[in-house]
Design a protein around this motif. Sequence first.
Motif, mmCIF file in Angstrom:
data_model
loop_
_atom_site.group_PDB
_atom_site.id
_atom_site.type_symbol
_atom_site.label_atom_id
_atom_site.label_comp_id
_atom_site.label_asym_id
_atom_site.label_seq_id
_atom_site.Cartn_x
_atom_site.Cartn_y
_atom_site.Cartn_z
ATOM 1 N N LEU A 134 0.814 -1.212 0.000
ATOM 2 C CA LEU A 134 0.000 0.000 0.000
ATOM 3 C C LEU A 134 0.851 1.267 0.000
ATOM 4 N N ALA A 135 2.116 1.150 0.369
ATOM 5 C CA ALA A 135 3.004 2.316 0.351
ATOM 6 C C ALA A 135 3.180 2.861 -1.062
ATOM 7 N N ALA A 136 2.941 2.039 -2.070
ATOM 8 C CA ALA A 136 3.038 2.482 -3.467
ATOM 9 C C ALA A 136 1.838 3.325 -3.874
ATOM 10 N N LYS A 137 0.847 3.435 -2.979
ATOM 11 C CA LYS A 137 -0.344 4.269 -3.169
ATOM 12 C C LYS A 137 -1.137 3.910 -4.423
ATOM 13 N N GLN A 138 -1.216 2.634 -4.716
ATOM 14 C CA GLN A 138 -2.049 2.160 -5.814
ATOM 15 C C GLN A 138 -3.447 1.900 -5.300
ATOM 16 N N ARG A 139 -4.406 2.015 -6.160
ATOM 17 C CA ARG A 139 -5.791 1.694 -5.829
ATOM 18 C C ARG A 139 -6.093 0.315 -6.421
ATOM 19 N N TYR A 140 -6.814 -0.494 -5.657
ATOM 20 C CA TYR A 140 -7.135 -1.855 -6.081
ATOM 21 C C TYR A 140 -8.646 -2.009 -6.238
ATOM 22 N N SER A 141 -9.032 -2.744 -7.262
ATOM 23 C CA SER A 141 -10.444 -3.039 -7.469
ATOM 24 C C SER A 141 -10.932 -4.083 -6.480
ATOM 25 N N LEU A 142 -10.040 -4.989 -6.089
ATOM 26 C CA LEU A 142 -10.453 -6.141 -5.292
ATOM 27 C C LEU A 142 -9.383 -6.516 -4.277
ATOM 28 N N PHE A 143 -9.841 -6.840 -3.072
ATOM 29 C CA PHE A 143 -8.980 -7.387 -2.027
ATOM 30 C C PHE A 143 -9.567 -8.726 -1.632
ATOM 31 N N LYS A 202 -11.692 -3.376 8.551
ATOM 32 C CA LYS A 202 -12.267 -2.030 8.578
ATOM 33 C C LYS A 202 -11.196 -0.985 8.251
ATOM 34 N N ALA A 203 -10.007 -1.146 8.808
ATOM 35 C CA ALA A 203 -8.913 -0.207 8.532
ATOM 36 C C ALA A 203 -8.526 -0.247 7.057
ATOM 37 N N LEU A 204 -8.472 -1.428 6.467
ATOM 38 C CA LEU A 204 -8.161 -1.540 5.044
ATOM 39 C C LEU A 204 -9.231 -0.854 4.201
ATOM 40 N N SER A 205 -10.472 -1.001 4.596
ATOM 41 C CA SER A 205 -11.567 -0.356 3.883
ATOM 42 C C SER A 205 -11.453 1.163 3.982
ATOM 43 N N GLN A 206 -11.132 1.661 5.160
ATOM 44 C CA GLN A 206 -11.034 3.099 5.370
ATOM 45 C C GLN A 206 -9.802 3.705 4.699
ATOM 46 N N SER A 207 -8.849 2.873 4.294
ATOM 47 C CA SER A 207 -7.652 3.375 3.617
ATOM 48 C C SER A 207 -7.976 3.913 2.230
ATOM 49 N N ASN A 208 -9.135 3.561 1.721
ATOM 50 C CA ASN A 208 -9.579 3.983 0.394
ATOM 51 C C ASN A 208 -8.707 3.399 -0.720
ATOM 52 N N ALA A 209 -7.957 2.359 -0.426
ATOM 53 C CA ALA A 209 -7.121 1.724 -1.439
ATOM 54 C C ALA A 209 -7.850 0.596 -2.149
ATOM 55 N N PHE A 210 -8.954 0.120 -1.571
ATOM 56 C CA PHE A 210 -9.674 -1.032 -2.117
ATOM 57 C C PHE A 210 -11.123 -0.668 -2.393
ATOM 58 N N ASP A 224 -6.783 3.416 -11.734
ATOM 59 C CA ASP A 224 -5.370 3.326 -11.421
ATOM 60 C C ASP A 224 -4.636 4.655 -11.575
ATOM 61 N N GLU A 225 -5.144 5.559 -12.397
ATOM 62 C CA GLU A 225 -4.450 6.822 -12.592
ATOM 63 C C GLU A 225 -4.744 7.833 -11.495
ATOM 64 N N CYS A 226 -5.769 7.631 -10.695
ATOM 65 C CA CYS A 226 -6.162 8.616 -9.687
ATOM 66 C C CYS A 226 -5.418 8.366 -8.377
ATOM 67 N N PRO A 227 -4.823 9.393 -7.793
ATOM 68 C CA PRO A 227 -4.123 9.211 -6.512
ATOM 69 C C PRO A 227 -5.110 8.864 -5.407
ATOM 70 N N ILE A 228 -4.705 7.966 -4.507
ATOM 71 C CA ILE A 228 -5.662 7.502 -3.500
ATOM 72 C C ILE A 228 -5.710 8.367 -2.264
#
Length: 161
Positions: free
Chosen positions: A46-55, A71-79, A134-138
């Motif tokens: 997650l340090a690479a700040k990529q957004r994922y469609s699926l976890f 819950k923390a992973l969900s709130q990270s807005n990465a997934f 993928d192009e949008c910063p998370i």
Amino acid sequence: MATNSPRAMVLCSHPGRLLNYSVLLNRLEFYHLSLCLNLDEVRKALAAKQRYSLFIHDDFVPGASALMSLKALSQSNAFRQFVLVGNFSAEEKSGLFQWAWTHRVPLLEVLDKPISLAQLREVTGSMVLYQSEDECPIDASVREIRDYQVPGDRHCDSALR
């Protein structure tokens, strides 16, 4: 290889199963994968700040710690969406969906092990896909994302309007 294929992250403590997920997800045109053996590897990815469609969380065992991590992973807005895989009773599945709804965790499915390509195809076929995610910063606010645009690329801006 498709350039707009969705990203997926899989958390599983069994390396052999991670390889199996890699094969299954590639067959479903998920070419951007992060395969993690533990939560430390998830944090590093997650340090690479990529957004994922699926976890996908394999061997998920409901409990206070696991639910707090989810819950923390969900709130990270990465997934965008989550799939839990394990050995669940019907009551546990229902409880997980109820918990996810209450805590605003976008839980797509709760599957029993072992999973098959057909099951994974059905689940990924029901996903809500976002154009050019993928192009949008998370870690930017909605306002910053609306103002952000890669030169010559209107996808981030148009995806939010």
